[in-house]
Design an enzyme around this catalytic site. Structure first.
Site, mmCIF file in Angstrom:
data_model
loop_
_atom_site.group_PDB
_atom_site.id
_atom_site.type_symbol
_atom_site.label_atom_id
_atom_site.label_comp_id
_atom_site.label_asym_id
_atom_site.label_seq_id
_atom_site.Cartn_x
_atom_site.Cartn_y
_atom_site.Cartn_z
ATOM 1 N N THR A 14 12.608 3.042 14.488
ATOM 2 C CA THR A 14 13.426 3.661 13.449
ATOM 3 C C THR A 14 12.787 3.461 12.083
ATOM 4 O O THR A 14 12.337 2.357 11.773
ATOM 5 C CB THR A 14 14.840 3.042 13.469
ATOM 6 O OG1 THR A 14 15.383 3.252 14.766
ATOM 7 C CG2 THR A 14 15.739 3.674 12.415
ATOM 8 N N CYS A 27 -2.040 -17.591 3.756
ATOM 9 C CA CYS A 27 -1.982 -17.967 5.172
ATOM 10 C C CYS A 27 -2.880 -19.157 5.453
ATOM 11 O O CYS A 27 -2.576 -19.990 6.289
ATOM 12 C CB CYS A 27 -2.412 -16.791 6.046
ATOM 13 S SG CYS A 27 -2.211 -15.200 5.259
ATOM 14 N N ASN A 55 -9.167 -10.520 -1.503
ATOM 15 C CA ASN A 55 -7.941 -11.166 -1.954
ATOM 16 C C ASN A 55 -8.171 -12.509 -2.640
ATOM 17 O O ASN A 55 -7.419 -12.889 -3.522
ATOM 18 C CB ASN A 55 -6.968 -11.349 -0.777
ATOM 19 C CG ASN A 55 -7.649 -11.830 0.482
ATOM 20 O OD1 ASN A 55 -8.618 -11.223 0.950
ATOM 21 N ND2 ASN A 55 -7.163 -12.913 1.044
ATOM 22 N N SER A 75 -0.366 -2.251 1.401
ATOM 23 C CA SER A 75 0.871 -2.986 1.599
ATOM 24 C C SER A 75 1.689 -3.017 0.316
ATOM 25 O O SER A 75 1.171 -3.377 -0.746
ATOM 26 C CB SER A 75 0.542 -4.417 2.028
ATOM 27 O OG SER A 75 1.721 -5.158 2.156
ATOM 28 N N ALA A 76 2.975 -2.642 0.413
ATOM 29 C CA ALA A 76 3.800 -2.488 -0.793
ATOM 30 C C ALA A 76 4.006 -3.790 -1.566
ATOM 31 O O ALA A 76 4.041 -3.787 -2.797
ATOM 32 C CB ALA A 76 5.164 -1.899 -0.408
ATOM 33 N N HIS A 77 4.134 -4.908 -0.851
ATOM 34 C CA HIS A 77 4.488 -6.142 -1.585
ATOM 35 C C HIS A 77 3.349 -6.695 -2.423
ATOM 36 O O HIS A 77 3.530 -7.654 -3.169
ATOM 37 C CB HIS A 77 5.066 -7.212 -0.643
ATOM 38 C CG HIS A 77 4.077 -7.948 0.199
ATOM 39 N ND1 HIS A 77 3.591 -9.186 -0.146
ATOM 40 C CD2 HIS A 77 3.480 -7.633 1.371
ATOM 41 C CE1 HIS A 77 2.756 -9.610 0.802
ATOM 42 N NE2 HIS A 77 2.677 -8.682 1.723
ATOM 43 N N GLN A 99 -5.731 -5.087 -1.692
ATOM 44 C CA GLN A 99 -5.864 -5.782 -2.984
ATOM 45 C C GLN A 99 -6.369 -4.853 -4.088
ATOM 46 O O GLN A 99 -6.542 -5.290 -5.221
ATOM 47 C CB GLN A 99 -6.819 -6.972 -2.845
ATOM 48 C CG GLN A 99 -6.229 -8.110 -2.035
ATOM 49 C CD GLN A 99 -5.103 -8.840 -2.747
ATOM 50 O OE1 GLN A 99 -4.965 -8.767 -3.973
ATOM 51 N NE2 GLN A 99 -4.285 -9.556 -1.997
ATOM 52 N N ALA A 101 0.138 -4.311 5.748
ATOM 53 C CA ALA A 101 -1.303 -4.154 5.980
ATOM 54 C C ALA A 101 -1.755 -4.862 7.244
ATOM 55 O O ALA A 101 -2.732 -4.448 7.868
ATOM 56 C CB ALA A 101 -2.084 -4.651 4.771
ATOM 57 N N THR A 102 -1.062 -5.917 7.651
ATOM 58 C CA THR A 102 -1.412 -6.587 8.913
ATOM 59 C C THR A 102 -1.351 -5.580 10.049
ATOM 60 O O THR A 102 -2.288 -5.441 10.846
ATOM 61 C CB THR A 102 -0.431 -7.749 9.199
ATOM 62 O OG1 THR A 102 -0.532 -8.697 8.139
ATOM 63 C CG2 THR A 102 -0.729 -8.425 10.522
HETATM 64 C C1 LIG Z 1 -1.856 -9.387 1.941
HETATM 65 C C2 LIG Z 1 -3.035 -8.779 2.595
HETATM 66 C C3 LIG Z 1 -2.957 -8.272 3.896
HETATM 67 C C4 LIG Z 1 -1.702 -8.402 4.740
HETATM 68 O O1 LIG Z 1 -0.697 -7.600 4.242
HETATM 69 P P1 LIG Z 1 0.831 -7.732 4.790
HETATM 70 O O2 LIG Z 1 1.464 -6.505 4.307
HETATM 71 O O3 LIG Z 1 1.363 -8.965 4.174
HETATM 72 O O4 LIG Z 1 0.770 -7.786 6.263
HETATM 73 C C5 LIG Z 1 -4.074 -7.668 4.417
HETATM 74 N N1 LIG Z 1 -5.213 -7.556 3.718
HETATM 75 C C6 LIG Z 1 -5.335 -8.043 2.464
HETATM 76 C C7 LIG Z 1 -6.621 -7.884 1.745
HETATM 77 C C8 LIG Z 1 -4.252 -8.664 1.867
HETATM 78 O O5 LIG Z 1 -4.376 -9.139 0.636
#
Ligand SMILES: *Cc1c(COP(=O)(O)O)cnc(C)c1O
Length: 392
Positions: free
Chosen positions: A245, A333, A159, A207-209, A187, A72-73
């Site tokens: 890639t 962070c 978040n 973001s997948a994680h 989120q 997501a960054t």
């Molecule tokens: C974790 C988060 C991000 C960043 O996501 P990454 O995939 O870790 O770069 C951006 N926005 C929100 C709201 C998040 O919680």
């Protein structure tokens, strides 16, 4: 020792199914999908299957684009800078270039700091202030619109406090005025249904994680016909919009996680919420001088942010960790710095109290036994910390 993970808004465990699929694409089907031999060609139907699952996750239409990013960054940086570039492009006639952006003080640093940077490059940015519950209204957006506004970027869910913002209403307003709308849905995905057709947004990041997929992979939804400039220039991957890639194991892992997230939405809304509410009600009823941060109702089902008066947040985290419990004081962070949370200050919480807040974020893997364990040790920890801080 027990290990209880209540920091799922920082990152989640990759599901076993997603992890297993990734092993296969690292060790057996490791071809580059751009290659013209079977090693490469064999990955293509698997990639398509994963992309279908990712489209289904947000209900994207076939004609829409979903750009795969490193998370997501990147997605947030990409869309915001792309709109800025398009509007400073010297081949775009001066008369149609616009330079005003609207965002909020609740945004993740990946949006907030990107706008701060663009301000240095000449962008005009309005940062809307949140109310005391961590909400932003469409009315506020309406008042901030000018004939120079080109993009509104407001998160779908926060978040740190979990508040859910009225993006559908804000989108209607933007579109009635010919303005682009982006939402950071990182989120929200996996916590409640996210449907780009229903929301109507032009761009959406994820973001997948954050939904039990792997780290380092995510996406940017781009509605059909909406402009996007490349952020990385290079090869022709992703229609030349994102050179590099393809991260095949990551995409496949995210595809599995996407499918599981959709299947778990009902469980999130009922069971995860029940466990979160159990912890919340216990704390508010049984530990004096505790305060819920963020709106009680318009909130993701897994998130609980609570201030414990006279109990320093970092010290509380340390003691929880000594008991095997992982929580957080805010965004992962930010907690490395000793600055208090920008989000909590945005809610008007006084500076001292904002240092006393802790976020517990659950997931579908959180068990009742784990919540009961937290409930059994927390009052003692708080009592001891308060005795120390009040010198009793
Ligand atoms: C974790 C988060 C991000 C960043 O996501 P990454 O995939 O870790 O770069 C951006 N926005 C929100 C709201 C998040 O919680």
């Amino acid at each position: 020792m027990k290990r209880v993970y209540l920091d799922n808004n920082a990152t989640t465990m990759t599901s076993l199914e997603a992890a297993k699929e990734m092993v296969r694409f690292n060790s057996i089907n490791y071809g580059n999908p751009s290659s013209l031999h079977n090693f490469g060609l064999d990955t293509r139907p698997e990639l398509r299957k994963a992309m279908d699952r990712i489209y289904a996750l947000i209900n994207a239409a076939d004609e829409d684009d979903v750009l795969i990013t490193s998370g997501a960054t990147e997605a947030n940086n990409h869309v915001i800078k792309s709109v800025f570039y398009a509007n400073t492009d010297t081949s775009t006639p001066l008369s149609v270039r616009k330079n005003h952006y609207i965002t909020t003080n609740l945004e993740h640093p990946t949006v907030y700091n990107t706008f701060q940077y663009l301000e240095k490059l000449g962008a005009k940015v309005t940062v809307l202030p949140s109310d005391n519950n961590g909400l932003i209204s469409a009315e506020q957006v309406k008042k901030a619109l000018t004939d120079q506004t080109v993009l509104v970027s407001i998160m779908l869910a926060n978040n740190e406090i979990g508040t859910i913002l009225p993006i559908k209403e804000i989108t209607k307003l933007c579109h009635a005025n010919g303005i682009l709308i982006h939402t950071d849905a990182t989120q929200a995905i996996g916590k409640f249904p996210v449907d780009v057709q229903d929301l109507g947004v032009d761009y959406l990041s994820f973001s997948a994680h954050k939904f039990h997929g792997p780290k380092g992979i995510g996406g940017l939804y781009v509605r059909k016909g909406k402009r996007l400039e490349p952020l990385f220039h290079g090869g022709e991957q992703m229609a030349s919009l994102r050179a590099g890639t393809l991260n095949v194991p990551g995409i496949v892992g995210m595809g599995v996680a996407a499918q599981e997230a959709v299947a778990s939405l009902e469980y999130e809304a009922t069971e995860v919420k029940r466990l979160r509410d159990k912890l919340e009600n216990f704390i508010l009823k049984n530990i004096p001088d505790t305060f819920l941060n963020g709106d009680k109702v318009k909130r993701t089902p897994n998130t609980l942010n609570i201030a414990f008066k006279d109990c320093e947040g970092e010290a509380l985290l340390w003691d929880l960790n000594e008991h095997g419990i992982a929580a957080s004081t805010g965004s992962a962070c930010a907690s490395e710095e000793l600055e208090s949370s920008r989000i909590l200050r945005a809610l008007g919480i006084d500076k001292a109290l904002s240092h006393m807040a802790v976020r517990f974020s659950l997931s579908r893997y959180t068990t009742e036994e784990e919540i009961d364990y937290v409930i059994s040790v927390l009052p003692g920890i708080i009592k001891r910390l308060r005795e120390v801080s009040l010198g009793r």
